[in-house]
Design a protein around this motif. Structure first.
Motif, mmCIF file in Angstrom:
data_model
loop_
_atom_site.group_PDB
_atom_site.id
_atom_site.type_symbol
_atom_site.label_atom_id
_atom_site.label_comp_id
_atom_site.label_asym_id
_atom_site.label_seq_id
_atom_site.Cartn_x
_atom_site.Cartn_y
_atom_site.Cartn_z
ATOM 1 N N MET A 1 0.860 -1.186 0.000
ATOM 2 C CA MET A 1 0.000 0.000 0.000
ATOM 3 C C MET A 1 0.896 1.235 0.000
ATOM 4 O O MET A 1 1.702 1.432 0.910
ATOM 5 N N VAL A 2 0.764 2.054 -1.034
ATOM 6 C CA VAL A 2 1.579 3.270 -1.152
ATOM 7 C C VAL A 2 0.748 4.468 -0.698
ATOM 8 O O VAL A 2 -0.378 4.668 -1.166
ATOM 9 N N ILE A 3 1.315 5.261 0.214
ATOM 10 C CA ILE A 3 0.607 6.412 0.778
ATOM 11 C C ILE A 3 1.438 7.668 0.574
ATOM 12 O O ILE A 3 2.653 7.675 0.806
ATOM 13 N N ASP A 4 0.795 8.735 0.137
ATOM 14 C CA ASP A 4 1.434 10.043 -0.022
ATOM 15 C C ASP A 4 1.623 10.652 1.371
ATOM 16 O O ASP A 4 0.661 10.828 2.111
ATOM 17 N N SER A 5 2.860 10.998 1.717
ATOM 18 C CA SER A 5 3.139 11.482 3.073
ATOM 19 C C SER A 5 2.443 12.814 3.385
ATOM 20 O O SER A 5 2.236 13.154 4.545
ATOM 21 N N ALA A 6 2.063 13.570 2.337
ATOM 22 C CA ALA A 6 1.379 14.850 2.570
ATOM 23 C C ALA A 6 -0.131 14.664 2.704
ATOM 24 O O ALA A 6 -0.813 15.475 3.318
ATOM 25 N N LYS A 7 -0.661 13.581 2.134
ATOM 26 C CA LYS A 7 -2.126 13.406 2.097
ATOM 27 C C LYS A 7 -2.641 12.323 3.032
ATOM 28 O O LYS A 7 -3.813 12.317 3.399
ATOM 29 N N PRO B 1 -1.406 -10.393 3.842
ATOM 30 C CA PRO B 1 -0.463 -9.449 4.445
ATOM 31 C C PRO B 1 -0.381 -8.144 3.651
ATOM 32 O O PRO B 1 -0.403 -8.160 2.417
ATOM 33 N N ILE B 2 -0.280 -7.041 4.399
ATOM 34 C CA ILE B 2 -0.219 -5.717 3.777
ATOM 35 C C ILE B 2 1.031 -4.998 4.273
ATOM 36 O O ILE B 2 1.264 -4.893 5.484
ATOM 37 N N PHE B 3 1.833 -4.518 3.330
ATOM 38 C CA PHE B 3 3.043 -3.766 3.647
ATOM 39 C C PHE B 3 2.818 -2.318 3.208
ATOM 40 O O PHE B 3 2.234 -2.079 2.146
ATOM 41 N N THR B 4 3.267 -1.363 3.997
ATOM 42 C CA THR B 4 2.980 0.049 3.700
ATOM 43 C C THR B 4 4.259 0.799 3.354
ATOM 44 O O THR B 4 5.266 0.688 4.070
ATOM 45 N N PHE B 5 4.207 1.554 2.247
ATOM 46 C CA PHE B 5 5.324 2.426 1.864
ATOM 47 C C PHE B 5 4.798 3.864 1.867
ATOM 48 O O PHE B 5 3.937 4.216 1.058
ATOM 49 N N ILE B 6 5.288 4.667 2.809
ATOM 50 C CA ILE B 6 4.875 6.081 2.871
ATOM 51 C C ILE B 6 5.851 6.878 2.024
ATOM 52 O O ILE B 6 7.050 6.956 2.327
ATOM 53 N N ASN B 7 5.330 7.459 0.955
ATOM 54 C CA ASN B 7 6.122 8.002 -0.150
ATOM 55 C C ASN B 7 6.250 9.535 -0.099
ATOM 56 O O ASN B 7 5.571 10.199 0.661
ATOM 57 N N LYS B 8 7.135 10.042 -0.945
ATOM 58 C CA LYS B 8 7.320 11.478 -1.207
ATOM 59 C C LYS B 8 7.933 12.226 -0.030
ATOM 60 O O LYS B 8 7.566 13.360 0.265
ATOM 61 N N LEU B 9 8.915 11.593 0.630
ATOM 62 C CA LEU B 9 9.610 12.282 1.721
ATOM 63 C C LEU B 9 10.527 13.384 1.207
ATOM 64 O O LEU B 9 11.004 14.199 1.988
ATOM 65 N N ASP C 1 7.726 18.214 1.563
ATOM 66 C CA ASP C 1 7.203 18.398 2.919
ATOM 67 C C ASP C 1 5.876 17.666 3.055
ATOM 68 O O ASP C 1 5.013 17.753 2.181
ATOM 69 N N GLY C 2 5.726 16.931 4.144
ATOM 70 C CA GLY C 2 4.495 16.175 4.376
ATOM 71 C C GLY C 2 4.056 16.276 5.816
ATOM 72 O O GLY C 2 4.524 17.128 6.570
ATOM 73 N N ARG C 3 3.170 15.389 6.196
ATOM 74 C CA ARG C 3 2.649 15.390 7.560
ATOM 75 C C ARG C 3 3.616 14.722 8.527
ATOM 76 O O ARG C 3 4.507 13.979 8.121
ATOM 77 N N MET D 1 12.287 16.015 6.379
ATOM 78 C CA MET D 1 11.592 15.767 5.105
ATOM 79 C C MET D 1 11.698 17.008 4.225
ATOM 80 O O MET D 1 12.153 18.063 4.679
ATOM 81 N N GLY D 2 11.291 16.879 2.975
ATOM 82 C CA GLY D 2 11.390 18.013 2.050
ATOM 83 C C GLY D 2 12.837 18.417 1.843
ATOM 84 O O GLY D 2 13.727 17.574 1.728
ATOM 85 N N LYS D 3 13.095 19.726 1.845
ATOM 86 C CA LYS D 3 14.467 20.215 1.616
ATOM 87 C C LYS D 3 15.409 19.835 2.745
ATOM 88 O O LYS D 3 16.619 19.759 2.568
ATOM 89 N N GLY D 4 14.839 19.612 3.937
ATOM 90 C CA GLY D 4 15.675 19.247 5.086
ATOM 91 C C GLY D 4 15.802 17.753 5.293
ATOM 92 O O GLY D 4 16.256 17.304 6.346
#
Length: 525
Positions: A110-116, A135-143, A146-148, A174-177
């Motif tokens: 399961m791919v999740i947008d880190s901002a949404k 089984p479900i594996f989660t990838f939190i993307n777009k680090l 900037d995200g949550r 995250m983001g630029k940092g």
């Protein structure tokens, strides 16, 4: 002693990638293919300027719109495992294709947008996985953007999806940092920009979970914050449990950036360690077929026309459930009882294919189809009949009348109409009284894709006349009386010649039920 067949089955890892549109699902698929040596350059879903598109988005309309509208299958070897990835369409109008694909896999990513965070379609698809207990594996993307807050994302996972989570790694900024990942599971830090730190990619952690005090990252306030977060997670978070992962009760969570290909390889290697090998499949009579059974069996979960525009072919996708497939073998088609020789078979890399000689449980193969197969068909060898469980079906909600713009192209129109309908994304009906063709679909985008493909693949322009929402209900052929039809309940038949009514609304359906109390209305056959 483990047989060669068992050994091969145990190497298989067959999974689907699911997400809401735009979370980066197709991009992560590309990076996985890159690591598997299946492609040389990772494309992008939005590759219009470069002309370098995602390998899994092979249809013209996918390349033009930057969306995935059909499931695609890709296979590669990595770390002594044979990996079968099924990339699914994220758009909700194509969830039927995705639902059926999820019946053919052993786990899901399961791919999740880190901002949404958790979005509507992610939630729907997750429920299908939960229903199957896979089984479900989660990838939190777009680090890289900037995200949550990571803690908020984990909390949302647990509250909205009601599944326990275990962070395998933790972002350092995250983001630029963004500095990298604190890898809890592997006890190391993975640096985002190694070139800033003498080219080091990984930093080991000591027994206290810290890096060398002399390293420049140690003085960074972001790293101190991460140390605090990880301490909290270890004390108050869920425990890592292989049993709970296998039961679909706990999801390992990985952070990363698919676009910059950061954290993806670590994810792949760890995922392959814990993802399940093929398991047994349920049959209609309540039995189960073991992947180690010697007799061959499989089911068709998808049919796709025109994957090769030069040949205008049609491919039936088969999930092998047991036995060993060998090219040229004879199988029985359960629905008709007929014998079929599987002489023309293929394995996939999205739109490119090569003949497959052998395959085992867990593999996905393609069979060239001349109209023999239907979605949900079981094929098998041996004396005992096998019929796998029915695949999910959805009753259409939107309807359109469809005609050929040029009457001289009726032959192409009929060919395209029947071939595309066989894929299962749109349903075809014909009115009893006027013989008009009606298409039914779950979402509007399916009609647009149909129109585009009729023009581009069958050189036939179609006129589509909206009929709006209708309620489709089937009836027993013995109850059929053409006089029951009216402008508020259109009598039609589906492509299997089964009669049904398309009701204007709930009121029209209730009125009909009151007038004909002996006629049973069924939402699906």
């Amino acid at each position: 002693m483990i047989s060669n067949q068992q050994n091969e089955v145990n190497k298989r890892r067959t999974f689907a990638i699911i997400s809401h549109p735009d979370a980066g699902k197709t991009t992560i698929t590309e990076q996985l293919l890159l690591f598997g040596g299946a492609i040389r350059n990772a494309g992008t879903v939005k590759g219009k300027k470069s002309g370098h598109f995602a390998k899994s988005d092979w249809m013209d309309i996918e390349k033009q719109r930057g969306i995935s509208v059909t499931s695609s299958v890709m296979q590669f070897d990595y770390d002594d495992k044979r990996v079968n990835i099924l990339d699914t369409p994220g758009h909700e109008d194509f969830s039927e294709d995705t639902y059926r694909t999820l019946m053919a896999v052993d786990s899901a990513v399961m791919v999740i947008d880190s901002a949404k965070g958790i979005e509507a379609q992610t939630k729907k698809l997750f429920q299908v996985c939960r229903m199957r207990g896979i089984p479900i594996f989660t990838f939190i993307n777009k680090l890289d953007r900037d995200g949550r807050e990571p803690l908020d994302l984990l909390e949302e996972l647990e509250e909205v999806l009601e599944i326990e989570s275990y962070p395998m790694n933790w972002p350092i900024g995250m983001g630029k940092g963004f500095e990298g990942l604190y890898d809890i599971f592997h006890q190391r830090v993975e640096l985002y920009r190694p070139e800033r730190y003498d080219g080091e990619r990984f930093l080991p952690l000591d027994d206290a979970g810290d890096i060398d005090a002399g390293h420049p990252l140690h003085a960074n306030s972001l790293f101190s914050q991460v140390m605090e977060d990880v301490e909290l997670l270890v004390e108050a978070g869920n425990e890592f449990s292989e049993e709970k992962i296998a039961a679909g009760e706990l999801t390992p969570v990985f952070f990363g950036s698919a676009l910059t290909n950061f954290g993806v390889q670590t994810f792949l290697e760890t995922f392959l360690q814990f993802a399940p090998q093929p398991s047994g499949h349920q049959t209609k009579d309540g039995g189960q077929v073991s992947p180690y059974d010697s007799e061959f069996s499989g089911f068709i979960f998808k049919i796709q026309a025109n994957m090769n525009p030069a040949h205008r072919d049609r491919i039936a996708f088969v999930r092998i459930c047991s036995g060993t497939f060998e090219r040229g073998m004879d199988v029985q088609l359960e629905r008709t009882g007929k014998k079929i020789k599987l002489s023309n078979s293929t394995q996939f890399m999205a739109d490119s294919r090569e003949n497959v000689e052998t395959a085992v449980a867990g593999d996905i193969i393609g069979l060239y189809d001349t109209g023999t197969y239907q979605i949900g068909d079981t094929i098998y060898t041996g004396k005992s009949s096998v019929a796998f469980e029915d695949l999910p079906q959805f009753t259409p909600e939107l309807f359109m009348k469809v005609t050929a713009k040029n009457v001289m192209k009726q032959k192409s129109f009929y060919k395209g109409l029947y071939q595309l309908v066989q894929e299962g994304a749109v349903q075809l009906y014909k009115t009893y009284l006027s013989g008009d063709f009606i298409l039914g679909a779950v979402g509007q985008l399916q009609f647009e894709v149909f129109k585009h493909r009729m023009l581009n693949e069958y050189n036939t322009e179609v006129i589509m006349e909206p009929m709006g929402s209708k309620i489709a209900r089937w009836i027993d052929p013995d109850d059929l009386d053409e006089r029951m039809s009216s402008s508020r309940n259109i009598l039609a038949k589906d492509r299997f010649d089964q009669p049904l009514f398309l009701f204007e609304n709930q009121f029209a359906m209730r009125w009909f039920a009151d007038k004909y109390p002996d006629v049973e209305l069924k939402s699906l056959l």
